[in-house]
Design a protein around this motif. Structure first.
Motif, PDB file in Angstrom:
ATOM      1  N   THR A  27      14.494   1.267   4.277  1.00 54.03           N
ATOM      2  CA  THR A  27      15.439   0.476   3.489  1.00 54.03           C
ATOM      3  C   THR A  27      16.177   1.280   2.425  1.00 54.03           C
ATOM      4  N   ARG A  28      15.589   2.389   1.971  1.00 55.41           N
ATOM      5  CA  ARG A  28      16.200   3.143   0.891  1.00 55.41           C
ATOM      6  C   ARG A  28      16.743   4.501   1.323  1.00 55.41           C
ATOM      7  N   GLY A  29      16.140   5.101   2.320  1.00 53.54           N
ATOM      8  CA  GLY A  29      16.570   6.428   2.735  1.00 53.54           C
ATOM      9  C   GLY A  29      16.082   7.539   1.827  1.00 53.54           C
ATOM     10  N   ASP A  30      15.049   7.276   1.015  1.00 56.40           N
ATOM     11  CA  ASP A  30      14.483   8.310   0.142  1.00 56.40           C
ATOM     12  C   ASP A  30      13.398   9.063   0.910  1.00 56.40           C
ATOM     13  N   TYR A  31      13.826   9.901   1.834  1.00 57.74           N
ATOM     14  CA  TYR A  31      12.874  10.599   2.699  1.00 57.74           C
ATOM     15  C   TYR A  31      12.056  11.628   1.935  1.00 57.74           C
ATOM     16  N   ASN A  32      12.615  12.197   0.899  1.00 52.02           N
ATOM     17  CA  ASN A  32      11.859  13.185   0.123  1.00 52.02           C
ATOM     18  C   ASN A  32      10.670  12.545  -0.586  1.00 52.02           C
ATOM     19  N   LEU A  33      10.887  11.381  -1.183  1.00 53.00           N
ATOM     20  CA  LEU A  33       9.787  10.683  -1.862  1.00 53.00           C
ATOM     21  C   LEU A  33       8.753  10.196  -0.859  1.00 53.00           C
ATOM     22  N   ALA A  34       9.228   9.722   0.293  1.00 53.41           N
ATOM     23  CA  ALA A  34       8.299   9.268   1.327  1.00 53.41           C
ATOM     24  C   ALA A  34       7.423  10.421   1.813  1.00 53.41           C
ATOM     25  N   SER A  35       7.994  11.614   1.926  1.00 54.48           N
ATOM     26  CA  SER A  35       7.221  12.780   2.341  1.00 54.48           C
ATOM     27  C   SER A  35       6.157  13.133   1.305  1.00 54.48           C
ATOM     28  N   VAL A  36       6.514  13.020   0.037  1.00 59.73           N
ATOM     29  CA  VAL A  36       5.546  13.284  -1.028  1.00 59.73           C
ATOM     30  C   VAL A  36       4.378  12.299  -0.934  1.00 59.73           C
ATOM     31  N   ILE A  37       4.693  11.025  -0.723  1.00 64.27           N
ATOM     32  CA  ILE A  37       3.642  10.013  -0.601  1.00 64.27           C
ATOM     33  C   ILE A  37       2.757  10.309   0.606  1.00 64.27           C
ATOM     34  N   GLY A  38       3.377  10.714   1.714  1.00 64.47           N
ATOM     35  CA  GLY A  38       2.599  11.040   2.905  1.00 64.47           C
ATOM     36  C   GLY A  38       1.652  12.197   2.668  1.00 64.47           C
ATOM     37  N   ILE A  39       2.113  13.239   1.975  1.00 65.05           N
ATOM     38  CA  ILE A  39       1.263  14.400   1.697  1.00 65.05           C
ATOM     39  C   ILE A  39       0.114  14.013   0.775  1.00 65.05           C
ATOM     40  N   ILE A  40       0.413  13.265  -0.288  1.00 66.25           N
ATOM     41  CA  ILE A  40      -0.636  12.867  -1.226  1.00 66.25           C
ATOM     42  C   ILE A  40      -1.655  11.957  -0.543  1.00 66.25           C
ATOM     43  N   THR A  41      -1.189  11.039   0.295  1.00 68.99           N
ATOM     44  CA  THR A  41      -2.103  10.148   1.012  1.00 68.99           C
ATOM     45  C   THR A  41      -3.016  10.934   1.937  1.00 68.99           C
ATOM     46  N   PHE A  42      -2.443  11.925   2.620  1.00 68.40           N
ATOM     47  CA  PHE A  42      -3.265  12.757   3.507  1.00 68.40           C
ATOM     48  C   PHE A  42      -4.320  13.530   2.726  1.00 68.40           C
ATOM     49  N   LEU A  92       0.849  -1.180   0.000  1.00 64.36           N
ATOM     50  CA  LEU A  92       0.000   0.000   0.000  1.00 64.36           C
ATOM     51  C   LEU A  92       0.890   1.236   0.000  1.00 64.36           C
ATOM     52  N   LEU A  93       0.281   2.397  -0.149  1.00 64.75           N
ATOM     53  CA  LEU A  93       1.074   3.629  -0.119  1.00 64.75           C
ATOM     54  C   LEU A  93       1.833   3.759   1.190  1.00 64.75           C
ATOM     55  N   VAL A  94       1.203   3.365   2.301  1.00 62.29           N
ATOM     56  CA  VAL A  94       1.835   3.537   3.604  1.00 62.29           C
ATOM     57  C   VAL A  94       2.988   2.560   3.795  1.00 62.29           C
ATOM     58  N   THR A  95       2.866   1.331   3.298  1.00 62.89           N
ATOM     59  CA  THR A  95       3.971   0.372   3.423  1.00 62.89           C
ATOM     60  C   THR A  95       5.097   0.707   2.449  1.00 62.89           C
ATOM     61  N   TRP A  96       4.748   1.245   1.286  1.00 67.12           N
ATOM     62  CA  TRP A  96       5.782   1.701   0.354  1.00 67.12           C
ATOM     63  C   TRP A  96       6.544   2.870   0.954  1.00 67.12           C
ATOM     64  N   LEU A  97       5.828   3.773   1.598  1.00 64.07           N
ATOM     65  CA  LEU A  97       6.463   4.897   2.296  1.00 64.07           C
ATOM     66  C   LEU A  97       7.457   4.384   3.335  1.00 64.07           C
ATOM     67  N   TYR A  98       7.047   3.380   4.099  1.00 63.57           N
ATOM     68  CA  TYR A  98       7.930   2.804   5.117  1.00 63.57           C
ATOM     69  C   TYR A  98       9.178   2.202   4.485  1.00 63.57           C
TER      70      TYR A  98
END
Length: 463
Positions: A424-439, A413-419
């Motif tokens: 595991t990857r350290g792509d915090y910028n992409l994870a933040s984008v996913i978090g904003i879009i999910t919200f 899911l978006l939330v597990t991909w964010l995790y």
């Protein structure tokens, strides 16, 4: 309309009093705009004036001594990278620290929050000075320190009780959210990890890459978003309708041992959900008991063969939905049981007299009533399933992996991909984008769905 006008009056009064304080106030009040608490000191409110002045001094001292050194680099997030030089004595390379982009961003957020809080208190001091001036003009005496303390325990007790929780929410919820949002506009990924490397602002580039349909990243996002919505629909409505059916069966007249059946379902949800999911993961694994049984000669003779419950993409998606039923149905059963007991029996009796059968009664009486009452619950469950981390992570871990996805699996899911992107990857910028879009997605769907339900339109009917 009268209630709305009453609600607007305090806000209008606050804004008008501040404007009046700066335009119509005397010189002590206007001086308060520069020196916090000055007006209160002049008008005899010494304790309050000293408190306002102390807050201003502490705010400026904290910002100048600590915050300014980070705020000045906020626009660039640092320019000096870590370098390695040769030690002149031991002739070995040593690292010379440079700027830390992560600290600059984090402490800048705290510094801006400190300034915002100090400004709010400062504006309060201006209004307090103008209020004291108004009282003196009308021949009254401003409240003293003791009166202020009594008010904090009486008519302003809400301020006393809520101040600490509000500060906690601001420090541990609001500021981290702001920090996370800002990360979405940087290139803070695995290649730009402080303190060894710097990261900087990239504007909307991360959002453009995420929403682009041409690249692997955008393709992964669209596919995972589609599966997330499919999962949320099935996980919500299957649990809801099956839970309602179970509740109808248990509450049906003539069914014996109703308490026993309800207890069995309560015991099922008494076990922590992650324990059940981990057990199911072992049970359905390639070497688990079920596949071991299917590999036996007897089962092979009957035409059975091992099933890749967690490694085949299609079967894995069906598996997580089915396993989630075991966890979700008992909750819905308990909720709908209480509502079913409150449906007026006269409605069913009248329907039976008119010749309506069980199916028609369910469709015309039970289901509309249940949907009207439980619509907020359904919306909450749907949004919760969009962010249902446990059901996927503990059962499949997001797998099976796919080479077509950007470091994601077929059940992610978006939330597990964010995790996965963060841990595991350290792509915090992409994870933040996913978090904003999910919200934004969750908030929009939740607000729209709630406002079109009967629970919102006919709120008084079900009170």
């Amino acid at each position: 309309m009268a209630e709305k006008q009453k609600q607007k009056k305090p806000r209008e009064r606050d804004s008008v009093s501040l404007i009046h304080a700066l335009t119509r106030g005397s010189w002590p009040t206007k001086t308060t705009a520069l020196i916090s608490g000055f007006g209160c000191l002049i008008y005899g409110q010494f304790a309050r004036g000293l408190l306002y002045l102390a807050v201003q001094i502490l705010t400026l001292a904290g910002f100048i001594s600590f915050g300014w050194q980070y705020v000045r680099d906020f626009a660039t997030l640092g320019t000096r990278e870590m370098t390695s030089v040769l030690d002149p004595i031991y002739q070995i390379p040593i690292n010379v620290p440079g700027d830390n982009s992560l600290q600059i961003l984090l402490y800048s957020v705290f510094a801006f929050a400190l300034l915002a809080a100090g400004l709010a208190v400062h504006l309060s001091a201006v209004k307090a000075a103008y209020a004291a001036e108004t009282l003196i003009r009308s021949g009254k005496r401003p409240a003293g320190f003791r009166q202020d303390l009594r008010d904090l325990l009486d008519k302003n007790v809400h301020t006393t009780m809520l101040s600490l929780p509000v500060l906690g929410v601001a420090a541990f919820t609001a500021l981290p959210i702001i920090f996370m949002i800002l990360l979405a506009f940087t290139n803070f990924d695995r290649l730009h990890q402080p303190p060894g490397n710097l990261f900087t602002w990239v504007g909307m580039q991360n959002f453009t890459d995420m929403l682009s349909l041409n690249g692997v990243l955008g393709n992964t996002f669209i596919r995972i978003l589609g599966w997330t919505l499919i999962w949320a629909v099935f996980a919500t409505f299957l649990n809801y309708f099956f839970g309602m059916i179970v509740a109808l069966m248990i509450n049906k007249q003539g069914i014996r041992l109703k308490s026993l059946w309800r207890t069995c379902f309560v015991i099922a949800i008494a076990v922590p959900g992650f324990v059940t999911l981990l057990f199911m993961r072992q049970l359905l694994g390639d070497l688990g008991p079920i596949n071991t049984l299917l590999q036996s000669d007897f089962m092979r003779a009957l035409g059975f063969s091992p099933v890749q419950f967690l490694r085949d993409p299609g079967i894995a998606r069906v598996t997580v939905i089915v396993v989630n039923l075991w966890i979700g149905i008992p909750y819905t059963m308990l909720i709908t049981s209480g509502i079913l007991m409150n449906i007026p029996a006269d409605l069913f009796e009248a329907a039976r007299i008119d010749g309506a059968g069980p199916v028609r009664q369910f469709r015309s009486i039970t289901l509309p009533y249940m949907l009207a009452v439980t619509a907020p619950y359904l919306i909450t469950q749907f949004i919760g399933n969009i962010n249902n981390f446990n059901a996927i992570f503990f059962l499949t871990g997001g797998g099976p992996p796919s080479v077509d996805y950007y470091h994601a699996g077929k059940t992610d899911l978006l939330v597990t991909w964010l995790y996965s992107l963060t841990v595991t990857r350290g792509d915090y910028n992409l994870a933040s984008v996913i978090g904003i879009i999910t919200f934004l997605l969750s908030a929009a769907m939740g607000l729209i769905a709630f406002n079109i339900t009967a629970s919102a339109k006919k709120e008084e009917t079900f009170r």
